[in-house]
Scaffold this motif. Structure first.
Motif, mmCIF file in Angstrom:
data_model
loop_
_atom_site.group_PDB
_atom_site.id
_atom_site.type_symbol
_atom_site.label_atom_id
_atom_site.label_comp_id
_atom_site.label_asym_id
_atom_site.label_seq_id
_atom_site.Cartn_x
_atom_site.Cartn_y
_atom_site.Cartn_z
ATOM 1 N N GLU A 164 0.933 -1.250 0.005
ATOM 2 C CA GLU A 164 0.085 0.147 -0.040
ATOM 3 C C GLU A 164 0.820 1.253 -0.076
ATOM 4 O OE1 GLU A 164 -2.755 0.010 3.387
ATOM 5 O OE2 GLU A 164 -3.788 -1.869 2.531
ATOM 6 N N GLY A 165 1.721 1.340 0.822
ATOM 7 C CA GLY A 165 2.760 2.448 1.102
ATOM 8 C C GLY A 165 3.431 2.577 -0.158
ATOM 9 N N LEU A 166 3.856 1.730 -1.014
ATOM 10 C CA LEU A 166 4.813 1.728 -2.015
ATOM 11 C C LEU A 166 4.180 1.841 -3.383
ATOM 12 C CD1 LEU A 166 7.766 -0.698 -1.094
ATOM 13 C CD2 LEU A 166 7.361 2.164 -0.797
ATOM 14 N N ALA A 167 2.749 1.536 -3.422
ATOM 15 C CA ALA A 167 1.963 1.516 -4.655
ATOM 16 C C ALA A 167 2.046 2.953 -5.452
ATOM 17 C CB ALA A 167 0.598 1.028 -4.378
ATOM 18 N N SER A 168 2.291 4.077 -4.632
ATOM 19 C CA SER A 168 1.861 5.542 -5.530
ATOM 20 C C SER A 168 3.131 5.929 -6.213
ATOM 21 C CB SER A 168 1.771 6.306 -4.311
ATOM 22 O OG SER A 168 2.863 6.768 -3.612
ATOM 23 N N ASN A 169 4.501 5.064 -5.970
ATOM 24 C CA ASN A 169 5.672 5.185 -6.482
ATOM 25 C C ASN A 169 5.768 4.569 -7.964
ATOM 26 O OD1 ASN A 169 8.121 5.539 -7.263
ATOM 27 N ND2 ASN A 169 9.015 5.449 -5.432
ATOM 28 N N PRO A 170 5.681 5.104 -9.051
ATOM 29 C CA PRO A 170 5.727 4.241 -10.323
ATOM 30 C C PRO A 170 7.056 3.866 -10.579
ATOM 31 C CG PRO A 170 5.456 6.687 -10.576
ATOM 32 C CD PRO A 170 5.472 6.519 -9.420
ATOM 33 N N ALA A 171 8.043 4.254 -10.196
ATOM 34 C CA ALA A 171 9.383 3.665 -10.205
ATOM 35 C C ALA A 171 9.514 2.146 -9.720
ATOM 36 C CB ALA A 171 10.570 4.429 -9.416
ATOM 37 N N LEU A 172 8.492 1.798 -8.604
ATOM 38 C CA LEU A 172 8.466 0.613 -8.267
ATOM 39 C C LEU A 172 7.681 -0.529 -8.679
ATOM 40 C CD1 LEU A 172 8.918 1.460 -4.383
ATOM 41 C CD2 LEU A 172 10.488 0.782 -5.912
ATOM 42 N N ARG A 173 6.973 -0.148 -9.823
ATOM 43 C CA ARG A 173 5.760 -0.903 -10.471
ATOM 44 C C ARG A 173 6.309 -1.947 -11.472
ATOM 45 N NH1 ARG A 173 1.893 3.996 -11.244
ATOM 46 N NH2 ARG A 173 1.453 4.421 -9.173
ATOM 47 N N GLY A 174 7.568 -1.814 -11.887
ATOM 48 C CA GLY A 174 7.935 -2.781 -13.072
ATOM 49 C C GLY A 174 9.309 -2.798 -13.249
ATOM 50 N N GLY A 175 9.884 -3.626 -14.146
ATOM 51 C CA GLY A 175 11.204 -3.842 -14.426
ATOM 52 C C GLY A 175 11.978 -4.456 -13.036
ATOM 53 N N ALA A 176 13.504 -3.850 -13.162
ATOM 54 C CA ALA A 176 14.437 -4.350 -12.208
ATOM 55 C C ALA A 176 14.118 -3.849 -10.668
ATOM 56 C CB ALA A 176 15.791 -3.943 -12.531
ATOM 57 N N MET A 177 13.262 -2.903 -10.758
ATOM 58 C CA MET A 177 12.961 -2.022 -9.424
ATOM 59 C C MET A 177 11.887 -3.018 -8.756
ATOM 60 S SD MET A 177 14.524 0.746 -8.745
ATOM 61 C CE MET A 177 13.811 2.134 -8.073
ATOM 62 N N ARG A 178 10.651 -3.386 -9.407
ATOM 63 C CA ARG A 178 9.810 -4.321 -9.137
ATOM 64 C C ARG A 178 10.409 -5.572 -8.751
ATOM 65 N NH1 ARG A 178 4.693 -4.254 -6.810
ATOM 66 N NH2 ARG A 178 4.841 -6.333 -6.229
ATOM 67 N N GLN A 179 11.411 -6.099 -9.434
ATOM 68 C CA GLN A 179 11.922 -7.236 -8.703
ATOM 69 C C GLN A 179 12.918 -7.166 -7.565
ATOM 70 O OE1 GLN A 179 14.666 -8.332 -11.894
ATOM 71 N NE2 GLN A 179 13.090 -9.197 -13.173
ATOM 72 N N GLU A 180 13.335 -6.169 -7.338
ATOM 73 C CA GLU A 180 14.002 -5.735 -5.743
ATOM 74 C C GLU A 180 12.954 -5.645 -4.864
ATOM 75 O OE1 GLU A 180 17.078 -6.386 -5.417
ATOM 76 O OE2 GLU A 180 18.073 -5.908 -7.255
#
Length: 165
Positions: free
Chosen positions: A88-104
């Protein structure tokens, strides 16, 4: 190894946090401390430690210095509750929605576990060492580089503004 040297302390909801820490030979200052509640229940006290005192959030994020978010839980929290809160807290950050950042992010979520009352979750960024997650609420995790650490700190400081904008 990361360690905290005893110093003057602040207290909130029965949790004492030192005004300063020594981590890997660097001095960090307590920049903010707050209580998180959900449905009138005290869940945790969180603190933000920074090596450099920024005037605003963007300086806190961009500075390549040691940073730490430390959570002390005032009640038992299940892994499922912790994962849901992170999602919930990180859902608003588009950088964390896909790719390598989502994997991390998925690795971080996978490292979480049930946390007992009094347990901690510690998220520390160290230049050249990357992000480290530790404490009773995690199996432990290291993520190289600054990019993922920045994304986590941006998300946290967006939701918990502690600097003037």
């Amino acid at each position: 190894m990361l360690w905290a040297a005893p110093a003057q302390a602040r207290e909130m909801a029965g949790v004492r946090m030192p005004d300063s820490l020594s981590l890997e030979g660097r001095s960090l200052s307590l920049a903010h401390m707050d209580l998180e509640e959900k449905f009138f229940f005290k869940v945790y006290v969180w603190s933000l430690y920074l090596e450099q005192k920024p005037r605003e959030k963007s300086e806190a994020i961009s500075a390549n210095c040691v940073k730490r978010l430390q959570f002390r839980f005032l009640r038992k929290v299940s892994r499922a509750q912790l994962v849901e809160a992170f999602e919930e807290g990180l859902a608003s950050n588009p950088a964390l929605r896909g790719g390598a950042m989502r994997q991390e992010l998925d690795r971080l979520l996978g490292s979480l576990k049930d946390v007992p009352e009094g347990g901690e979750l510690v998220i520390t960024y160290v230049p050249g060492g990357g992000l480290r997650v530790s404490g009773e609420a995690s199996h432990g995790l290291s993520v190289a580089g600054k990019t993922f650490a920045d994304a986590l700190f941006v998300s946290w400081l967006d939701q918990h503004p502690v600097f003037k904008t």
